[in-house]
Scaffold this active site. Structure first.
Site, mmCIF file in Angstrom:
data_model
loop_
_atom_site.group_PDB
_atom_site.id
_atom_site.type_symbol
_atom_site.label_atom_id
_atom_site.label_comp_id
_atom_site.label_asym_id
_atom_site.label_seq_id
_atom_site.Cartn_x
_atom_site.Cartn_y
_atom_site.Cartn_z
ATOM 1 N N CYS A 73 45.318 81.270 17.505
ATOM 2 C CA CYS A 73 46.228 80.625 16.543
ATOM 3 C C CYS A 73 45.429 80.031 15.386
ATOM 4 O O CYS A 73 44.258 79.704 15.539
ATOM 5 C CB CYS A 73 46.985 79.477 17.216
ATOM 6 S SG CYS A 73 47.761 79.906 18.772
ATOM 7 N N ASP A 74 46.130 79.875 14.257
ATOM 8 C CA ASP A 74 45.535 79.111 13.162
ATOM 9 C C ASP A 74 46.631 78.609 12.256
ATOM 10 O O ASP A 74 47.694 79.232 12.139
ATOM 11 C CB ASP A 74 44.517 79.930 12.358
ATOM 12 C CG ASP A 74 43.630 79.023 11.518
ATOM 13 O OD1 ASP A 74 42.776 78.328 12.093
ATOM 14 O OD2 ASP A 74 43.841 78.960 10.294
ATOM 15 N N GLN A 75 46.372 77.444 11.651
ATOM 16 C CA GLN A 75 47.367 76.829 10.778
ATOM 17 C C GLN A 75 46.717 76.420 9.467
ATOM 18 O O GLN A 75 45.607 75.887 9.460
ATOM 19 C CB GLN A 75 47.947 75.592 11.446
ATOM 20 C CG GLN A 75 48.983 74.871 10.627
ATOM 21 C CD GLN A 75 49.569 73.686 11.358
ATOM 22 O OE1 GLN A 75 49.026 73.244 12.364
ATOM 23 N NE2 GLN A 75 50.676 73.169 10.873
ATOM 24 N N ALA A 110 49.919 80.906 12.211
ATOM 25 C CA ALA A 110 49.769 82.297 12.655
ATOM 26 C C ALA A 110 49.404 82.314 14.135
ATOM 27 O O ALA A 110 48.674 81.448 14.620
ATOM 28 C CB ALA A 110 48.683 82.989 11.844
#
Ligand code: GTP
Length: 197
Positions: A73-75, A110
């Site tokens: 995940c990444d934000q 994401a």
């Protein structure tokens, strides 16, 4: 086949636990700052940056555990072309929040799942957050209360906490603001039999 969460994020782990998702948390083991520096040097969009970093984290661990599903995940918090890193100091958090005050910024979260070292699913979701034009006194009091806790949060706030006081409107999923497009992820986990349909 199990689900590995390639993340150190307490918020992501809490969301998956609360939703009843069976998973094993592990650190992705990538140099995220170096990857982010290389990608942002190319003038990458927030969406493509979040997607690339999420895939990088998932792929790294998936190569070690090819039989499992690995979730990366990444934000990314962004306002126009400006991408906001997590604040490294109270002063940086104050500067970022002053830049966001009176504006509507985006939180792009994401998620990528890899299997056998290859991406098999991805979802990128965007929430739009209208931040009010708060006073300097409010900002000082907010950071007295929330620094350093918000140092690990993209955007410099915890929406589930006093951060709610910063906003007049949010369009999009609460989960996306917290850092994970949870509902599309649950859909896929049901398709793969990780969760009961
Ligand atoms: N509790 C909380 N966390 C938030 C909020 N907004 C963003 N975050 C967190 O901010 C972090 C965004 O940074 P990332 O680089 O995507 O993730 P990370 O924390 O470094 O963890 P990794 O997945 O290991 O990279 C995530 O942990 C999000 O869960 C919020 O409103 N509340």
């Amino acid at each position: 086949m199990g689900l590995i969460l390639a993340s150190q994020s307490a918020s992501r782990r809490a969301m998956l636990e609360a939703a009843g998702v069976p998973f094993t948390p592990m650190a992705a083991g990538i140099d995220e700052e170096a990857a982010k520096a290389a990608l942002t040097a190319e003038g990458i969009s927030a969406r493509n940056l979040a997607d690339a970093l999420a895939e990088l984290k998932a792929t790294k661990l998936s190569r070690r555990f090819p039989q499992d599903l690995v979730l990366g995940c990444d934000q990314v918090a962004s306002l126009g072309a400006r991408i906001f890193d997590k604040a490294g100091s109270r002063e940086e958090a104050a500067e970022q929040l002053r830049a966001l005050a009176g504006e509507t910024h985006s939180q792009t979260s994401a998620a990528v799942i890899c299997e056998g070292g290859q991406p098999v699913w991805r979802h990128i979701d965007v929430a739009k957050l209208a931040m009010r034009d708060f006073s300097g006194d409010f900002l000082d009091a907010y950071l007295d209360e929330e620094w350093p806790a918000v140092g690990g949060c993209a955007g410099g706030y915890r929406i589930e906490g006093p951060g709610a006081q910063l906003f007049t409107r949010i369009d999009g999923s609460h989960f996306t603001v917290l850092g994970l497009p949870l509902l599309p992820l649950l859909d896929y986990l049901r398709v793969r039999g990780v969760m009961r349909a």
